[in-house]
Scaffold this motif. Structure first.
Motif, PDB file in Angstrom:
ATOM      1  N   MET A  99     -87.891 125.423  -4.799  1.00 30.65           N
ATOM      2  CA  MET A  99     -88.371 126.520  -5.413  1.00 30.65           C
ATOM      3  C   MET A  99     -89.503 126.357  -6.476  1.00 30.65           C
ATOM      4  SD  MET A  99     -85.962 129.535  -7.191  1.00 30.65           S
ATOM      5  CE  MET A  99     -85.754 128.917  -8.900  1.00 30.65           C
ATOM      6  N   LYS A 100     -90.398 127.192  -6.296  1.00 29.02           N
ATOM      7  CA  LYS A 100     -91.782 127.274  -7.019  1.00 29.02           C
ATOM      8  C   LYS A 100     -91.604 127.838  -8.460  1.00 29.02           C
ATOM      9  CE  LYS A 100     -96.164 126.236  -6.389  1.00 29.02           C
ATOM     10  NZ  LYS A 100     -96.700 124.926  -5.982  1.00 29.02           N
ATOM     11  N   VAL A 101     -91.670 127.125  -9.556  1.00 31.57           N
ATOM     12  CA  VAL A 101     -91.564 127.906 -10.915  1.00 31.57           C
ATOM     13  C   VAL A 101     -93.084 128.296 -11.195  1.00 31.57           C
ATOM     14  CG1 VAL A 101     -90.670 127.341 -13.088  1.00 31.57           C
ATOM     15  CG2 VAL A 101     -89.408 126.621 -11.393  1.00 31.57           C
ATOM     16  N   TYR A 102     -93.297 129.328 -11.745  1.00 31.69           N
ATOM     17  CA  TYR A 102     -94.532 129.791 -12.342  1.00 31.69           C
ATOM     18  C   TYR A 102     -94.321 129.521 -13.871  1.00 31.69           C
ATOM     19  CZ  TYR A 102     -98.591 132.580 -13.650  1.00 31.69           C
ATOM     20  OH  TYR A 102     -99.712 132.959 -14.325  1.00 31.69           O
ATOM     21  N   VAL A 103     -95.430 128.997 -14.476  1.00 37.47           N
ATOM     22  CA  VAL A 103     -95.280 128.900 -16.152  1.00 37.47           C
ATOM     23  C   VAL A 103     -96.584 129.711 -16.389  1.00 37.47           C
ATOM     24  CG1 VAL A 103     -95.444 127.245 -17.739  1.00 37.47           C
ATOM     25  CG2 VAL A 103     -94.444 126.577 -15.902  1.00 37.47           C
ATOM     26  N   THR A 104     -96.420 130.470 -17.294  1.00 37.36           N
ATOM     27  CA  THR A 104     -97.720 131.356 -17.626  1.00 37.36           C
ATOM     28  C   THR A 104     -98.362 130.417 -18.685  1.00 37.36           C
ATOM     29  OG1 THR A 104     -96.547 132.294 -19.634  1.00 37.36           O
ATOM     30  CG2 THR A 104     -95.902 133.374 -17.709  1.00 37.36           C
ATOM     31  N   PRO A 105     -99.698 130.969 -18.893  1.00 31.16           N
ATOM     32  CA  PRO A 105    -100.623 130.337 -19.783  1.00 31.16           C
ATOM     33  C   PRO A 105    -100.047 130.366 -20.965  1.00 31.16           C
ATOM     34  CG  PRO A 105    -101.818 131.628 -18.414  1.00 31.16           C
ATOM     35  CD  PRO A 105    -100.292 131.923 -17.922  1.00 31.16           C
ATOM     36  N   GLU A 106     -99.389 131.452 -21.283  1.00 29.20           N
ATOM     37  CA  GLU A 106     -98.747 131.418 -22.803  1.00 29.20           C
ATOM     38  C   GLU A 106     -97.520 130.543 -23.198  1.00 29.20           C
ATOM     39  OE1 GLU A 106     -99.096 134.238 -20.892  1.00 29.20           O
ATOM     40  OE2 GLU A 106    -100.757 135.190 -21.711  1.00 29.20           O
ATOM     41  N   GLU A 107     -96.882 130.241 -21.960  1.00 30.70           N
ATOM     42  CA  GLU A 107     -95.841 129.290 -22.273  1.00 30.70           C
ATOM     43  C   GLU A 107     -96.283 127.590 -22.244  1.00 30.70           C
ATOM     44  OE1 GLU A 107     -92.027 131.606 -19.493  1.00 30.70           O
ATOM     45  OE2 GLU A 107     -93.747 130.452 -18.546  1.00 30.70           O
ATOM     46  N   TYR A 108     -97.480 127.613 -21.500  1.00 26.82           N
ATOM     47  CA  TYR A 108     -98.235 126.232 -21.659  1.00 26.82           C
ATOM     48  C   TYR A 108     -98.580 125.997 -23.061  1.00 26.82           C
ATOM     49  CZ  TYR A 108     -98.280 124.957 -16.843  1.00 26.82           C
ATOM     50  OH  TYR A 108     -97.868 124.526 -15.282  1.00 26.82           O
ATOM     51  N   GLU A 109     -99.200 127.227 -23.773  1.00 25.86           N
ATOM     52  CA  GLU A 109     -99.647 126.989 -25.037  1.00 25.86           C
ATOM     53  C   GLU A 109     -98.543 126.940 -26.007  1.00 25.86           C
ATOM     54  OE1 GLU A 109    -101.601 130.218 -28.026  1.00 25.86           O
ATOM     55  OE2 GLU A 109    -102.473 130.220 -25.748  1.00 25.86           O
ATOM     56  N   SER A 110     -97.519 127.378 -25.783  1.00 32.62           N
ATOM     57  CA  SER A 110     -96.173 127.210 -26.655  1.00 32.62           C
ATOM     58  C   SER A 110     -95.787 125.966 -26.479  1.00 32.62           C
ATOM     59  CB  SER A 110     -95.063 128.007 -26.121  1.00 32.62           C
ATOM     60  OG  SER A 110     -93.988 127.903 -26.560  1.00 32.62           O
ATOM     61  N   ALA A 111     -95.968 125.026 -25.350  1.00 31.32           N
ATOM     62  CA  ALA A 111     -95.426 123.802 -25.265  1.00 31.32           C
ATOM     63  C   ALA A 111     -96.539 122.857 -25.762  1.00 31.32           C
ATOM     64  CB  ALA A 111     -95.357 123.449 -23.728  1.00 31.32           C
ATOM     65  N   ALA A 112     -97.556 123.163 -25.677  1.00 31.75           N
ATOM     66  CA  ALA A 112     -98.874 122.398 -26.454  1.00 31.75           C
ATOM     67  C   ALA A 112     -98.738 122.383 -27.976  1.00 31.75           C
ATOM     68  CB  ALA A 112    -100.185 123.199 -25.941  1.00 31.75           C
ATOM     69  N   GLU A 113     -98.293 123.388 -28.482  1.00 27.69           N
ATOM     70  CA  GLU A 113     -97.965 123.447 -30.090  1.00 27.69           C
ATOM     71  C   GLU A 113     -96.925 122.560 -30.344  1.00 27.69           C
ATOM     72  OE1 GLU A 113     -96.922 127.610 -30.994  1.00 27.69           O
ATOM     73  OE2 GLU A 113     -98.879 128.417 -30.310  1.00 27.69           O
ATOM     74  N   ILE A 114     -96.021 121.955 -29.784  1.00 26.43           N
ATOM     75  CA  ILE A 114     -95.154 120.983 -30.145  1.00 26.43           C
ATOM     76  C   ILE A 114     -95.515 119.567 -29.355  1.00 26.43           C
ATOM     77  CG2 ILE A 114     -93.323 122.497 -30.503  1.00 26.43           C
ATOM     78  CD1 ILE A 114     -92.042 121.753 -27.865  1.00 26.43           C
ATOM     79  N   GLY A 115     -96.887 119.623 -28.701  1.00 30.88           N
ATOM     80  CA  GLY A 115     -97.107 118.227 -28.137  1.00 30.88           C
ATOM     81  C   GLY A 115     -96.775 117.943 -26.823  1.00 30.88           C
ATOM     82  N   VAL A 116     -96.320 119.053 -26.081  1.00 28.66           N
ATOM     83  CA  VAL A 116     -96.234 119.066 -24.400  1.00 28.66           C
ATOM     84  C   VAL A 116     -97.342 119.341 -23.767  1.00 28.66           C
ATOM     85  CG1 VAL A 116     -94.380 119.507 -22.700  1.00 28.66           C
ATOM     86  CG2 VAL A 116     -93.861 119.192 -25.100  1.00 28.66           C
ATOM     87  N   SER A 117     -97.820 118.554 -22.959  1.00 26.97           N
ATOM     88  CA  SER A 117     -99.012 118.775 -22.179  1.00 26.97           C
ATOM     89  C   SER A 117     -98.660 119.581 -20.959  1.00 26.97           C
ATOM     90  CB  SER A 117     -99.734 117.406 -21.736  1.00 26.97           C
ATOM     91  OG  SER A 117     -99.035 116.805 -20.853  1.00 26.97           O
ATOM     92  N   LYS A 118     -99.790 120.179 -20.133  1.00 26.14           N
ATOM     93  CA  LYS A 118     -99.466 120.878 -19.000  1.00 26.14           C
ATOM     94  C   LYS A 118     -98.637 119.892 -17.819  1.00 26.14           C
ATOM     95  CE  LYS A 118    -102.852 124.413 -19.188  1.00 26.14           C
ATOM     96  NZ  LYS A 118    -103.963 125.043 -18.319  1.00 26.14           N
ATOM     97  N   ARG A 119     -99.254 118.624 -17.950  1.00 29.54           N
ATOM     98  CA  ARG A 119     -98.752 117.619 -17.141  1.00 29.54           C
ATOM     99  C   ARG A 119     -97.209 117.418 -17.310  1.00 29.54           C
ATOM    100  NH1 ARG A 119    -100.514 114.455 -12.615  1.00 29.54           N
ATOM    101  NH2 ARG A 119     -98.538 113.032 -12.009  1.00 29.54           N
TER     102      ARG A 119
END
Length: 54
Positions: A1-21
Motif C-alpha cells: 500500500m502506498k503511503v502519502y507523506v505531505t510536505p508539512e509532515e516531511y518538514e516536521s520530521a526534518a525539525e527533529i533531524g529525520v530526512s525524507k530518505r
C-alpha cells in the motif's frame, strides 16, 4: 500500500533531524507506520542514545 507523506509532515520530521530518505525507508523498507516514521528521532550510533536537538 502506498503511503502519502505531505510536505508539512516531511518538514516536521526534518525539525527533529529525520530526512525524507529516512522517512521513506522507515515506511517502505522497515514497515513503520507513518506517524512513528515522522516522529521518532534518529539514534546517534556513536553514543548509543537518541539525538538531542537543542
Amino acid at each position: 500500500m502506498k503511503v502519502y507523506v505531505t510536505p508539512e509532515e516531511y518538514e516536521s520530521a526534518a525539525e527533529i533531524g529525520v530526512s525524507k530518505r529516512n522517512v521513506y525507508d522507515r515506511i517502505n523498507r522497515q514497515y513503520w507506520d507513518k506517524e512513528r516514521a515522522i516522529s521518532t528521532p534518529l539514534i546517534d550510533r556513536s553514543r548509543g542514545s537518541k539525538k538531542s536537538i537543542s
